[in-house]
Write a protein that holds these residues in place. Structure first.
Motif, PDB file in Angstrom:
ATOM      1  N   ASN A   1      -0.024   2.232  -7.945  1.00 57.75           N
ATOM      2  CA  ASN A   1      -0.212   3.203  -8.821  1.00 57.75           C
ATOM      3  C   ASN A   1      -0.309   4.561  -8.140  1.00 57.75           C
ATOM      4  N   GLN A   2      -0.760   5.626  -8.926  1.00 57.43           N
ATOM      5  CA  GLN A   2      -0.618   6.929  -8.127  1.00 57.43           C
ATOM      6  C   GLN A   2      -1.244   7.308  -6.797  1.00 57.43           C
ATOM      7  N   VAL A   3      -2.460   6.861  -6.736  1.00 55.97           N
ATOM      8  CA  VAL A   3      -3.347   6.741  -5.528  1.00 55.97           C
ATOM      9  C   VAL A   3      -2.624   6.273  -4.532  1.00 55.97           C
ATOM     10  N   GLN A   4      -2.158   5.078  -4.750  1.00 52.75           N
ATOM     11  CA  GLN A   4      -1.430   3.952  -3.607  1.00 52.75           C
ATOM     12  C   GLN A   4      -0.301   4.662  -3.122  1.00 52.75           C
ATOM     13  N   VAL A   5       0.640   5.445  -4.237  1.00 53.00           N
ATOM     14  CA  VAL A   5       1.898   6.116  -3.545  1.00 53.00           C
ATOM     15  C   VAL A   5       1.490   7.054  -2.724  1.00 53.00           C
ATOM     16  N   GLY A   6       0.316   7.845  -2.911  1.00 52.20           N
ATOM     17  CA  GLY A   6      -0.127   8.896  -2.233  1.00 52.20           C
ATOM     18  C   GLY A   6      -0.394   8.306  -0.788  1.00 52.20           C
ATOM     19  N   TYR A   7      -1.114   7.423  -0.710  1.00 54.16           N
ATOM     20  CA  TYR A   7      -1.461   6.810   0.583  1.00 54.16           C
ATOM     21  C   TYR A   7      -0.343   6.261   1.452  1.00 54.16           C
ATOM     22  N   GLY A   8       0.573   5.652   0.521  1.00 54.76           N
ATOM     23  CA  GLY A   8       2.024   5.044   0.966  1.00 54.76           C
ATOM     24  C   GLY A   8       2.739   6.479   1.865  1.00 54.76           C
ATOM     25  N   MET A   9       2.760   7.602   1.102  1.00 56.36           N
ATOM     26  CA  MET A   9       3.423   8.735   1.759  1.00 56.36           C
ATOM     27  C   MET A   9       2.681   9.284   3.039  1.00 56.36           C
ATOM     28  N   ALA A  10       1.315   9.396   2.983  1.00 55.69           N
ATOM     29  CA  ALA A  10       0.678   9.701   3.900  1.00 55.69           C
ATOM     30  C   ALA A  10       0.840   8.714   5.178  1.00 55.69           C
ATOM     31  N   ALA A  11       0.829   7.497   4.899  1.00 57.11           N
ATOM     32  CA  ALA A  11       1.484   6.573   5.951  1.00 57.11           C
ATOM     33  C   ALA A  11       2.747   6.932   6.832  1.00 57.11           C
ATOM     34  N   GLY A  12       3.630   7.512   5.757  1.00 56.66           N
ATOM     35  CA  GLY A  12       4.830   7.490   6.450  1.00 56.66           C
ATOM     36  C   GLY A  12       4.771   9.175   7.235  1.00 56.66           C
ATOM     37  N   TYR A  13       3.792   9.977   6.850  1.00 58.05           N
ATOM     38  CA  TYR A  13       3.760  11.188   7.891  1.00 58.05           C
ATOM     39  C   TYR A  13       2.874  10.827   9.100  1.00 58.05           C
ATOM     40  N   THR A  14       2.388   9.719   9.160  1.00 54.37           N
ATOM     41  CA  THR A  14       1.693   9.517  10.582  1.00 54.37           C
ATOM     42  C   THR A  14       2.722   9.322  11.636  1.00 54.37           C
ATOM     43  N   ILE A  15       3.858   9.034  11.136  1.00 53.23           N
ATOM     44  CA  ILE A  15       5.270   8.962  12.151  1.00 53.23           C
ATOM     45  C   ILE A  15       5.274  10.206  13.071  1.00 53.23           C
ATOM     46  N   PHE A  16       4.995  11.574  12.362  1.00 50.51           N
ATOM     47  CA  PHE A  16       5.084  12.731  13.171  1.00 50.51           C
ATOM     48  C   PHE A  16       4.209  12.525  14.196  1.00 50.51           C
ATOM     49  N   ILE A  17       2.954  12.059  13.948  1.00 49.40           N
ATOM     50  CA  ILE A  17       1.958  11.731  15.033  1.00 49.40           C
ATOM     51  C   ILE A  17       2.423  10.963  16.311  1.00 49.40           C
ATOM     52  N   THR A  18       2.826   9.830  15.676  1.00 51.20           N
ATOM     53  CA  THR A  18       3.072   8.712  16.709  1.00 51.20           C
ATOM     54  C   THR A  18       4.555   9.211  17.587  1.00 51.20           C
ATOM     55  N   SER A  19       5.515   9.765  16.855  1.00 52.25           N
ATOM     56  CA  SER A  19       6.459  10.474  17.529  1.00 52.25           C
ATOM     57  C   SER A  19       6.293  11.341  18.512  1.00 52.25           C
ATOM     58  N   PHE A  20       5.402  12.363  18.270  1.00 51.66           N
ATOM     59  CA  PHE A  20       4.953  13.489  18.907  1.00 51.66           C
ATOM     60  C   PHE A  20       4.464  12.659  20.362  1.00 51.66           C
ATOM     61  N   LEU A  21       3.488  11.617  20.162  1.00 57.37           N
ATOM     62  CA  LEU A  21       2.924  10.800  21.334  1.00 57.37           C
ATOM     63  C   LEU A  21       4.004  10.244  22.041  1.00 57.37           C
TER      64      LEU A  21
ATOM     65  N   MET B   1       2.464  -6.053   4.029  1.00 52.06           N
ATOM     66  CA  MET B   1       3.618  -5.962   4.959  1.00 52.06           C
ATOM     67  C   MET B   1       4.501  -4.754   4.820  1.00 52.06           C
ATOM     68  N   PHE B   2       4.152  -3.979   3.858  1.00 56.39           N
ATOM     69  CA  PHE B   2       4.911  -2.443   3.958  1.00 56.39           C
ATOM     70  C   PHE B   2       4.312  -1.611   4.973  1.00 56.39           C
ATOM     71  N   TYR B   3       3.081  -1.835   5.202  1.00 54.23           N
ATOM     72  CA  TYR B   3       2.261  -1.010   6.205  1.00 54.23           C
ATOM     73  C   TYR B   3       2.797  -1.392   7.721  1.00 54.23           C
ATOM     74  N   ILE B   4       2.919  -2.810   7.638  1.00 53.88           N
ATOM     75  CA  ILE B   4       3.415  -3.225   9.113  1.00 53.88           C
ATOM     76  C   ILE B   4       4.796  -2.610   9.283  1.00 53.88           C
ATOM     77  N   ALA B   5       5.822  -2.748   8.331  1.00 55.62           N
ATOM     78  CA  ALA B   5       7.072  -2.242   8.521  1.00 55.62           C
ATOM     79  C   ALA B   5       7.212  -0.454   8.919  1.00 55.62           C
ATOM     80  N   ARG B   6       6.125   0.166   8.149  1.00 51.75           N
ATOM     81  CA  ARG B   6       5.882   1.427   8.508  1.00 51.75           C
ATOM     82  C   ARG B   6       5.452   1.648   9.990  1.00 51.75           C
TER      83      ARG B   6
END
Length: 320
Positions: free
Chosen positions: A161-181, A218-223
């Motif tokens: 749903n809409q909220v889950q999509v937003g959370y999924g996109m947010a999970a993608g943006y955590t890559i910015f943090i982990t890449s910086f580290l 499984m989606f979050y594991i892949a991310r």
């Protein structure tokens, strides 16, 4: 990116550029977390659906434009003068030292016992071209995955749903943090090319896992496997900046960004068509293709790394 390069020394440039991406990622994370809730609040008012999000986006873009015009200034370059002795990096486990990716430095220092060999010199334009090719191929993989992902999560087997999509996109943006580290850690012991390959392997592996996702966890594991996916393009920019003059940063970065943007337009069209043709047979086809492209992008970067290995031996790169 050009301003960030001008305002940083060579040995800290990769970290400076990834820090800028980190700020982008944090902003995107906050926006994504809020977007689903804001959109859902307007669901009962069909005529105004999406109006709040649109107003927020336009306001932020306007502020960014005004800030760029009135506040941002071109910093004085902190790069070492061309006449100064070059900085030398030491790699643990390697006998001797190797030079950074800066062919304009006047000192032709190589590994002790191996004198420079003009016949082994490498034109810096060739290295820049290889970095361009690696960036474009990798961007093909990333853009294709990012464009297809919203369609993928809305259909079976996930049906978010809409909220889950937003959370999924947010999970993608955590890559910015982990890449910086990742850059913060890897830059202490690895060369630019090694960090680029680590990022490409990270994204390629995660994209391959996405192709077989059946459940939300499984989606979050892949991310999570893609935690270093932002490193390649940022580090490629840093490596390029070490091969060109300070005054050319803006031009080279604009050319690179235009190349990536044009590639993105073509990729979006092709990937959406592939997704339409394969979603009933194997919904993960696009992700599998992205994984292949990500690993393919390692080839030109590997060639650059091989040339660097020759610099270890011959300590020279042609000034062409």
């Amino acid at each position: 990116m050009a301003l960030g390069s001008l305002g940083s020394s060579e040995d800290r440039r990769s970290l400076r550029l990834i820090l800028l991406d980190l700020i982008l990622g944090l902003a995107g994370f906050c926006g994504s977390m809020a977007s689903g809730h804001l959109f859902k609040q307007m669901t009962g008012h069909h005529s105004g659906q999406g109006l709040v999000l649109t107003a927020c986006s336009v306001s932020c873009a306007t502020f960014a434009l005004v800030y760029s015009l009135l506040v941002l200034k071109v910093p004085e370059s902190t790069a070492s003068p061309r006449t100064a002795l070059p900085a030398v990096d030491t790699v643990t486990g390697t006998i001797g030292t190797y030079r950074t990716l800066d062919p304009d430095q006047s000192d032709k220092q190589g590994v002790e016992g191996y004198p420079p060999s003009p016949g082994k010199a490498v034109p810096k334009k060739t290295v820049i071209a290889l970095l361009f090719v690696g960036a474009v191929i990798y961007d093909l993989a990333v853009v294709g995955t990012v464009d297809v992902m919203p369609l993928f999560v809305l259909r079976e087997p996930l049906r978010w749903n809409q909220v889950q999509v937003g959370y999924g996109m947010a999970a993608g943006y955590t890559i910015f943090i982990t890449s910086f580290l990742g850059v913060l850690l890897f830059s202490r012991c690895f060369r630019d090319t090694t960090m680029i390959v680590i990022g490409m392997v990270s994204f390629g592996s995660g994209a391959l896992l996405l192709a077989f996702v059946k459940k939300t966890y499984m989606f979050y594991i892949a991310r999570a496997v893609m935690l270093f996916a932002l490193i390649p393009v940022t580090t490629i920019r840093s490596a390029m900046s070490k091969l060109i003059k300070d005054s050319s940063y803006g031009k080279v970065f604009v050319i690179l960004q235009l190349s990536l943007a044009l590639t993105g337009v073509v990729t979006s069209t092709v990937y959406n068509k592939i997704y339409q043709l394969t979603m009933e047979k194997f919904v993960g086809t696009c992700f599998a293709l992205s994984s292949f492209l990500s690993f393919l992008a390692i080839i030109p970067i590997g060639i650059v790394a091989y040339k660097q290995a020759s610099w270890l031996q011959y300590g020279d790169i042609a000034e062409k």
